[in-house]
Scaffold this motif. Structure first.
Motif, short mmCIF file in Angstrom:
data_model
loop_
_atom_site.label_atom_id
_atom_site.label_comp_id
_atom_site.label_asym_id
_atom_site.label_seq_id
_atom_site.Cartn_x
_atom_site.Cartn_y
_atom_site.Cartn_z
N SER A 94 0.82 -1.22 0.00
CA SER A 94 0.00 0.00 0.00
C SER A 94 0.85 1.27 0.00
CB SER A 94 -0.95 0.01 1.20
OG SER A 94 -1.82 -1.09 1.15
N PRO A 149 -11.18 -13.97 8.75
CA PRO A 149 -11.61 -13.18 7.59
C PRO A 149 -12.49 -12.01 8.05
CG PRO A 149 -12.77 -15.29 7.66
CD PRO A 149 -11.77 -15.32 8.77
N TRP A 150 -12.10 -10.83 7.73
CA TRP A 150 -12.84 -9.64 8.12
C TRP A 150 -13.84 -9.20 7.06
CZ3 TRP A 150 -9.37 -5.54 10.97
CH2 TRP A 150 -8.75 -6.14 12.07
N GLY A 151 -13.71 -9.72 5.86
CA GLY A 151 -14.57 -9.28 4.77
C GLY A 151 -14.12 -7.94 4.22
N GLU A 152 -14.90 -7.42 3.32
CA GLU A 152 -14.60 -6.11 2.74
C GLU A 152 -14.75 -5.02 3.79
OE1 GLU A 152 -13.49 -5.24 -0.40
OE2 GLU A 152 -13.21 -7.42 -0.58
N PRO A 153 -13.95 -3.95 3.71
CA PRO A 153 -14.14 -2.85 4.66
C PRO A 153 -15.56 -2.29 4.55
CG PRO A 153 -12.09 -2.59 3.45
CD PRO A 153 -12.85 -3.73 2.80
N PRO A 154 -16.21 -2.05 5.67
CA PRO A 154 -17.59 -1.58 5.62
C PRO A 154 -17.68 -0.09 5.28
CG PRO A 154 -16.87 -1.70 7.89
CD PRO A 154 -15.75 -2.24 7.05
#
Length: 147
Positions: free
Chosen positions: A61, A137-142
């Motif tokens: 990043s 797994p956190w998933g996509e950023p909300p």
């Protein structure tokens, strides 16, 4: 005026800085060439068969210029090399040299010792819970609604 409690991103950044400081100081004390945090981050995200500068920038990043600077410093130290990408004549792969592989393995050993030291300080259960939470797994950023 009271100082607000640090938020989770600040705490995570401080924890990463603690790990980086421990690793870099330990490696230097063990006689390895000193590297910067940016150079260590490049090494941590490098595939042994080679990775492009663009991909390293994405994984870290940061800008391509930042990675380019770190990579060329590591090439100068004899830890990385550039090679042609067999899949594309236009692309160059960055990969570790034999010395780079040796140093990376030594860094992995140092990180395991640092993690054990952390477990002695804050408890094995706390380190296990931290590792479990960070590996989940956190998933996509909300996208949240801000009141």
């Amino acid at each position: 005026m009271t100082t607000p409690a640090p938020n989770l991103p600040q705490l995570l950044a401080e924890a990463k800085r603690w790990c980086d400081d421990a690793l870099l100081a330990s490696m230097e004390a063990a006689g390895e060439q000193p590297v910067t945090v940016a150079q260590a981050a490049v090494f941590a995200t490098l595939d042994e068969q080679g990775t492009t500068i663009s991909e390293l920038a994405r994984r870290n990043s940061v800008t391509r210029q930042t990675v380019h600077q770190a990579v060329h410093g590591l090439i100068g130290m004899g830890l990385l090399e550039q090679a042609s990408d067999p899949a594309s004549a236009r692309r160059r792969l960055i990969r570790p040299t034999g010395e780079g592989v040796r140093v990376h393995r030594r860094a992995q050993v140092a990180l395991a010792v640092i993690e054990r030291e952390l477990a002695e300080r804050i408890g094995t259960a706390a380190v296990g819970a931290l590792r479990q939470a960070l590996e989940a797994p956190w998933g996509e950023p909300p996208l949240v609604e801000i009141p």
